[in-house]
Scaffold this active site. Structure first.
Site, PDB file in Angstrom:
ATOM      1  N   GLU A  24      -2.055   7.934  -4.164  1.00  0.00           N
ATOM      2  CA  GLU A  24      -2.331   7.534  -5.545  1.00  0.00           C
ATOM      3  C   GLU A  24      -3.779   7.868  -5.922  1.00  0.00           C
ATOM      4  O   GLU A  24      -4.641   7.891  -5.043  1.00  0.00           O
ATOM      5  CB  GLU A  24      -2.045   6.032  -5.739  1.00  0.00           C
ATOM      6  CG  GLU A  24      -2.918   5.113  -4.926  1.00  0.00           C
ATOM      7  CD  GLU A  24      -2.471   3.648  -5.030  1.00  0.00           C
ATOM      8  OE1 GLU A  24      -1.286   3.346  -4.825  1.00  0.00           O
ATOM      9  OE2 GLU A  24      -3.352   2.817  -5.311  1.00  0.00           O
ATOM     10  N   ARG A  49       0.844  -1.185   0.000  1.00  0.00           N
ATOM     11  CA  ARG A  49       0.000   0.000   0.000  1.00  0.00           C
ATOM     12  C   ARG A  49       0.879   1.234   0.000  1.00  0.00           C
ATOM     13  O   ARG A  49       1.965   1.231   0.597  1.00  0.00           O
ATOM     14  CB  ARG A  49      -0.862   0.064   1.269  1.00  0.00           C
ATOM     15  CG  ARG A  49      -2.159  -0.700   1.198  1.00  0.00           C
ATOM     16  CD  ARG A  49      -3.174  -0.047   0.247  1.00  0.00           C
ATOM     17  NE  ARG A  49      -4.407  -0.805   0.180  1.00  0.00           N
ATOM     18  CZ  ARG A  49      -4.629  -1.857  -0.627  1.00  0.00           C
ATOM     19  NH1 ARG A  49      -3.704  -2.270  -1.463  1.00  0.00           N
ATOM     20  NH2 ARG A  49      -5.794  -2.479  -0.615  1.00  0.00           N
ATOM     21  N   HIS A  97      -0.750   0.307  -9.675  1.00  0.00           N
ATOM     22  CA  HIS A  97      -1.526  -0.539  -8.752  1.00  0.00           C
ATOM     23  C   HIS A  97      -2.240  -1.665  -9.520  1.00  0.00           C
ATOM     24  O   HIS A  97      -3.478  -1.758  -9.508  1.00  0.00           O
ATOM     25  CB  HIS A  97      -2.535   0.309  -7.960  1.00  0.00           C
ATOM     26  CG  HIS A  97      -2.985  -0.353  -6.681  1.00  0.00           C
ATOM     27  ND1 HIS A  97      -3.334   0.353  -5.553  1.00  0.00           N
ATOM     28  CD2 HIS A  97      -3.142  -1.665  -6.359  1.00  0.00           C
ATOM     29  CE1 HIS A  97      -3.705  -0.487  -4.595  1.00  0.00           C
ATOM     30  NE2 HIS A  97      -3.592  -1.726  -5.069  1.00  0.00           N
TER      31      HIS A  97
HETATM   32  C1  8YV Z   1      -7.094  -3.976  -5.767  1.00  0.00           C
HETATM   33  C2  8YV Z   1      -5.500  -4.484  -3.834  1.00  0.00           C
HETATM   34  O1  8YV Z   1      -6.952  -3.942  -7.137  1.00  0.00           O
HETATM   35  O2  8YV Z   1      -6.687  -6.383  -3.113  1.00  0.00           O
HETATM   36  C3  8YV Z   1      -6.062  -5.382  -2.790  1.00  0.00           C
HETATM   37  O3  8YV Z   1      -5.860  -5.081  -1.598  1.00  0.00           O
HETATM   38  O4  8YV Z   1      -4.742  -3.637  -3.564  1.00  0.00           O
HETATM   39  C4  8YV Z   1      -5.863  -4.663  -5.274  1.00  0.00           C
HETATM   40  O5  8YV Z   1      -5.986  -6.022  -5.555  1.00  0.00           O
HETATM   41  C5  8YV Z   1      -7.392  -2.575  -5.307  1.00  0.00           C
HETATM   42  O6  8YV Z   1      -7.368  -2.419  -3.930  1.00  0.00           O
HETATM   43  C6  8YV Z   1      -8.756  -2.140  -5.807  1.00  0.00           C
HETATM   44  O7  8YV Z   1      -9.795  -2.562  -4.997  1.00  0.00           O
END
Ligand code: 8YV
Length: 328
Positions: A269, A240, A287
């Site tokens: 972001e 993150r 991401h």
């Molecule tokens: C997502 C992610 O694409 O699952 C997670 O925690 O970071 C990613 O797989 C993103 O969070 C959108 O929901």
């Protein structure tokens, strides 16, 4: 009986909308313009359910303004966009999408590690810019992956997937640090040894961050931690934004305090720190670690199935706060 009202906050696969329409009166956002906080509140008023993504914040303010809300299914394994305590207090069930994205995300973590260590995007930019006039002995010479030391900070499911790829596929020595140590069988399966965070920073040739974001993990990697790393090391963040102090990292990359970084996530972001856009020794992706078509479909279906299970059977497949189920 009228169907419960559902907001799908971002665009999603049409097949998932069709599935949900059997059980819900659905409002979609197929144009995929992310809602502001105020818009999200307006859209959620009168809704019983929401299918959210990582950018949709559900906190005490949203919950107070949307008292009809009973369940939010996040299409992500991470859920730092949810104030889980506030959701539990309001009796709102939260769910996420674990497991279905583990291997895809571990694949991507390894891809980013390899692209970073072997300077793949930097060299491609050079080639596309028409600068490749001759071979030279040190042209885009990077660091080795096989036989090197892989460090992993955060050893959940995805961290373990990366450890196995490194140990079994590339003969890497794997060390990790985590809030809690794995049991002996899990350590043996991953061929991973537990070390202190300081030892991890000092010894890793490639350090991959896979820990969840929380106030406690904010800026887990800043100037102090970067200073402990080897000058030849690479840093990979697929966890993150906010876990790394991006300004400090850009400075360390510019000063060659570490060799290179690969980043899929950023503080604030989709904005990216301006200094990261100008240093050459960083691979940047928007991401996309979980973005394979089968995995994104599996995530969307799991989020939908959580919503359906909640309204049909008062249960959830992957609940984050099961206490909210009991309170329903
Ligand atoms: C997502 C992610 O694409 O699952 C997670 O925690 O970071 C990613 O797989 C993103 O969070 C959108 O929901």
């Amino acid at each position: 009986m009228s169907k419960p009202k559902l907001l799908i906050a971002r665009a999603i696969f049409p097949e998932v909308i069709q599935k949900l329409e059997q059980y819900f009166e659905v409002e979609t956002n197929q144009p995929d313009e992310p809602f502001s906080g105020t818009q999200l509140i307006q859209k959620l008023q009168g809704k019983s359910a929401a299918l959210t993504t990582g950018g949709d914040r559900i906190d005490a303010e949203v919950l107070a303004a949307c008292s009809s809300l009973k369940v939010c299914a996040n299409m992500a394994v991470g859920y730092n966009n949810f104030d889980l305590d506030a959701m539990t207090a309001a009796g709102v069930l939260a769910t996420n999408t674990p497991d279905v994205l583990t291997e895809t995300t571990a694949d991507f973590g390894f891809a980013l590690l390899m692209a970073t260590a072997r300077r793949i995007t930097e060299s491609e930019h050079f080639l596309r810019a028409g600068k490749w006039g001759k071979w030279s002995f040190d042209m885009f010479a990077g660091s080795d992956i096989h036989g090197s030391t892989l460090g992993i900070l955060g050893m959940g499911r995805i961290g373990q997937g990366i450890a196995k790829r490194g140990a079994l596929g590339f003969g890497m020595k794997v060390i990790y640090h985590n809030r809690s140590r794995l049991d002996a069988a899990q350590e043996a399966e991953c061929k991973a040894s537990y070390v202190s965070k300081e030892e991890l920073l000092r010894s890793a040739d490639h350090l991959v961050l896979v820990l969840p974001y929380s106030p406690a993990s904010h800026h887990s990697i800043g100037a102090t931690e970067l200073a402990l790393m080897k000058p030849t090391a690479t840093l990979i963040n697929i966890a993150r934004g906010g876990i790394v102090d991006d300004a400090a990292l850009a400075q360390a990359l510019r000063d060659r305090r570490i060799a290179a970084a690969g980043l899929d996530v950023f503080e604030g972001e989709p904005r990216v720190h301006a200094d990261l856009l100008t240093v050459p020794n960083v691979v940047l992706t928007p991401h996309i670690a979980s973005a394979s078509v089968p995995t994104r479909k599996a995530m969307a279906h799991l989020a939908a199935d959580n919503l359906i299970a909640f309204f049909k059977d008062n249960k959830a497949l992957t609940p984050l706060n099961p206490a909210a189920l009991a309170a329903k």
